[in-house]
Structures are given as C-alpha cells and as structure tokens.
Design a protein around this motif. Structure first.
Motif, PDB file in Angstrom:
ATOM      1  N   SER A  51       0.832  -1.215   0.000  1.00 29.04           N
ATOM      2  CA  SER A  51       0.000   0.000   0.000  1.00 29.04           C
ATOM      3  C   SER A  51       0.866   1.265   0.000  1.00 29.04           C
ATOM      4  CB  SER A  51      -0.950   0.003   1.196  1.00 29.04           C
ATOM      5  OG  SER A  51      -0.226   0.012   2.410  1.00 29.04           O
ATOM      6  N   TYR A  52       1.995   1.232   0.704  1.00 33.84           N
ATOM      7  CA  TYR A  52       2.902   2.389   0.714  1.00 33.84           C
ATOM      8  C   TYR A  52       3.532   2.586  -0.658  1.00 33.84           C
ATOM      9  CZ  TYR A  52       2.442   2.004   5.757  1.00 33.84           C
ATOM     10  OH  TYR A  52       1.937   1.945   7.035  1.00 33.84           O
ATOM     11  N   GLU A  54       2.441   1.571  -3.594  1.00 32.24           N
ATOM     12  CA  GLU A  54       1.444   2.011  -4.576  1.00 32.24           C
ATOM     13  C   GLU A  54       1.144   3.499  -4.474  1.00 32.24           C
ATOM     14  OE1 GLU A  54      -1.834  -0.633  -3.850  1.00 32.24           O
ATOM     15  OE2 GLU A  54      -1.059  -2.145  -5.244  1.00 32.24           O
ATOM     16  N   ARG A  55       1.237   4.051  -3.248  1.00 32.45           N
ATOM     17  CA  ARG A  55       0.986   5.488  -3.054  1.00 32.45           C
ATOM     18  C   ARG A  55       2.259   6.320  -3.259  1.00 32.45           C
ATOM     19  NH1 ARG A  55      -1.834   3.557   1.779  1.00 32.45           N
ATOM     20  NH2 ARG A  55      -0.053   4.321   2.964  1.00 32.45           N
ATOM     21  N   GLY A  56       3.375   5.648  -3.521  1.00 34.63           N
ATOM     22  CA  GLY A  56       4.637   6.362  -3.713  1.00 34.63           C
ATOM     23  C   GLY A  56       5.234   6.867  -2.418  1.00 34.63           C
ATOM     24  N   GLU A  57       4.844   6.268  -1.302  1.00 34.85           N
ATOM     25  CA  GLU A  57       5.346   6.681   0.008  1.00 34.85           C
ATOM     26  C   GLU A  57       6.481   5.762   0.446  1.00 34.85           C
ATOM     27  OE1 GLU A  57       2.015   6.593   2.662  1.00 34.85           O
ATOM     28  OE2 GLU A  57       0.951   8.185   1.598  1.00 34.85           O
ATOM     29  N   LEU A  58       7.218   6.216   1.432  1.00 40.36           N
ATOM     30  CA  LEU A  58       8.264   5.381   2.013  1.00 40.36           C
ATOM     31  C   LEU A  58       7.630   4.301   2.884  1.00 40.36           C
ATOM     32  CD1 LEU A  58      10.865   8.083   3.099  1.00 40.36           C
ATOM     33  CD2 LEU A  58      10.985   6.553   1.122  1.00 40.36           C
ATOM     34  N   VAL A  59       8.157   3.096   2.790  1.00 36.49           N
ATOM     35  CA  VAL A  59       7.704   2.011   3.653  1.00 36.49           C
ATOM     36  C   VAL A  59       8.252   2.301   5.046  1.00 36.49           C
ATOM     37  CG1 VAL A  59       7.808  -0.485   4.031  1.00 36.49           C
ATOM     38  CG2 VAL A  59       7.689   0.409   1.705  1.00 36.49           C
ATOM     39  N   PRO A  60       7.441   2.160   6.105  1.00 34.60           N
ATOM     40  CA  PRO A  60       7.900   2.477   7.462  1.00 34.60           C
ATOM     41  C   PRO A  60       9.173   1.709   7.848  1.00 34.60           C
ATOM     42  CG  PRO A  60       5.535   2.071   7.452  1.00 34.60           C
ATOM     43  CD  PRO A  60       6.046   1.716   6.088  1.00 34.60           C
TER      44      PRO A  60
END
Length: 91
Positions: A51-52, A54-60
């Motif tokens: 999900s991260y 796909e949104r172009g966010e950094l994975v925690p």
C-alpha cells in the motif's frame, strides 16, 4: 568490504551497485529487490509494504527492518550452506 549506496528514487543506486559488485567480486544485497520480490510473491511482508509503494510513500522503518533481517538471514544461509556436490557413484 562493505558499501552503502544512498540516493533518491531513480538516482542510479542499483545500477552503480551492480557495476561495483561485478568489478569488485563482492555480493550485492539490495533490500529494494527483496521488497519488490515480496510484493510480487504476495508474502506477509509484501502485503504490509504494497500500500505504501502504490501510493509512492516510504515504507515504514519497522517494516523495512524486517525486510533487512530477511535479506541478511537469506544471504547468510546462502554463504554458510553452499551446496557441495558429492558423486553418488564414486570411481
């Protein structure tokens, strides 16, 4: 030798790492490759990260640490338990 290559997305980290490892004959350990593999194989860690991504966010960090541990264990097992071929019918 241990090298850490840092840079933003698309900066060429993977390309440079492959060339360095090839020229220096050292193994390449890429957490990003493990991440993409886990997502493609739909593993538990892949499901956490997808999900991260796909949104172009950094994975925690906590999730990436789990990927790192998996990568290190996998690499260690490959280095320590290298298969030895023993002939079944010795001469």
């Amino acid at each position: 030798m241990r090298l850490v290559i840092l840079g933003g997305p698309g900066a060429g980290k993977g390309t440079q790492a492959q060339q360095l490892c090839s020229n220096l004959s050292i193994p390449l350990l890429a957490v990003g490759d493990i991440l993409r593999e886990a997502i493609a194989e739909d593993t538990d860690l892949g499901k956490l990260a997808v999900s991260y991504v796909e949104r172009g966010e950094l994975v925690p960090d906590a999730t990436m640490i789990q990927f790192g541990v998996k990568l290190i264990v996998k690499s260690w097992i490959n280095l320590v338990f290298t298969p030895v071929l023993i002939p079944l019918n010795p001469p």
